[in-house]
Design an enzyme around this catalytic site. Sequence first.
Site, PDB file in Angstrom:
ATOM      1  CE1 TYR A 101     100.137 -16.713  89.756  1.00 41.49           C
ATOM      2  CE2 TYR A 101      98.055 -17.297  88.721  1.00 41.49           C
ATOM      3  CZ  TYR A 101      99.433 -17.268  88.705  1.00 41.49           C
ATOM      4  OH  TYR A 101     100.102 -17.788  87.627  1.00 41.49           O
TER       5      TYR A 101
ATOM      6  CG  HIS B  61     103.264 -21.644  90.500  1.00 41.76           C
ATOM      7  ND1 HIS B  61     102.388 -20.763  91.091  1.00 41.76           N
ATOM      8  CD2 HIS B  61     103.611 -21.068  89.327  1.00 41.76           C
ATOM      9  CE1 HIS B  61     102.230 -19.706  90.304  1.00 41.76           C
ATOM     10  NE2 HIS B  61     102.972 -19.868  89.233  1.00 41.76           N
TER      11      HIS B  61
END
Length: 265
Positions: free
Chosen positions: A37, A95
């Site tokens: 991110y 992730h």
Amino acid sequence: MPKLGLGTWRMLGEDCTRIALQALELGYRHLDTATAYDNEAAVGKALAQTDIPREQLHVTTKVWWDKLEPQAMRQSLDASRKALGDDCLDLFLIHWPGNTAQGWSLERSIETLVALREEGKARQIGVANFNVAQLTRAVVEMGAPLSVLQVEYHVLLGQQALLDFTRQRGMVLTAYTPLARGQGAETETVQRIAKKHGVLPSQVALGWVLEQDGVAAIPKSNSAVNQQSNLDALKVKLDDEDRAAIAALRKDVRIVNPDFAPVWD
């Protein structure tokens, strides 16, 4: 881990810090970020600026799928800890699973994840976007003490096999994209239920996720109004008729499905 958290995907820089602080002031105690991110430092600034004691907060971050070799995972976690200003993170996740065709070893990654927990660099560990077969290898065959599975989950996407697995193993399923980017609230069924209870359709869709045992959610919201609305979804009380109507909705709408995703169950 709090039932409701703030997802921070696509929040960057000073805006991300402001939005995170705003959420904390409203009552959020769970912030979700990731190296991918590019906002861990911004979230870290919010953690540094808030008056809320750190022990009352829960912070999750994740290592990207191209950094799953042992040394790369360690470097990723160390960089995350530095960016977040946190010696020991609450939750560290893989992730996305790696690409076995490119030589990714699930076993090496899970062994490293477990070692990082044992070394005190993360209080809890888990994975995101794993399918049942991958979870079985990690948890059942390897005995990894995973606490959380983070996956897409909402009123339009059934995840029963994953829910069954996590509940049987005492894990939490954290729902990302829990509002299906607005699609759940747009259904006639959800709108009818919202009218019946005098709440917003989005609160019905999110409330349905949050009321489930062993399930948390991390909706993304920039505005204080929407953040508060999501908090208020915790108060929504659905009845059996509502649940049956939502269960009858289509359950095959997958919003997040990149090329590198695993084969879904």
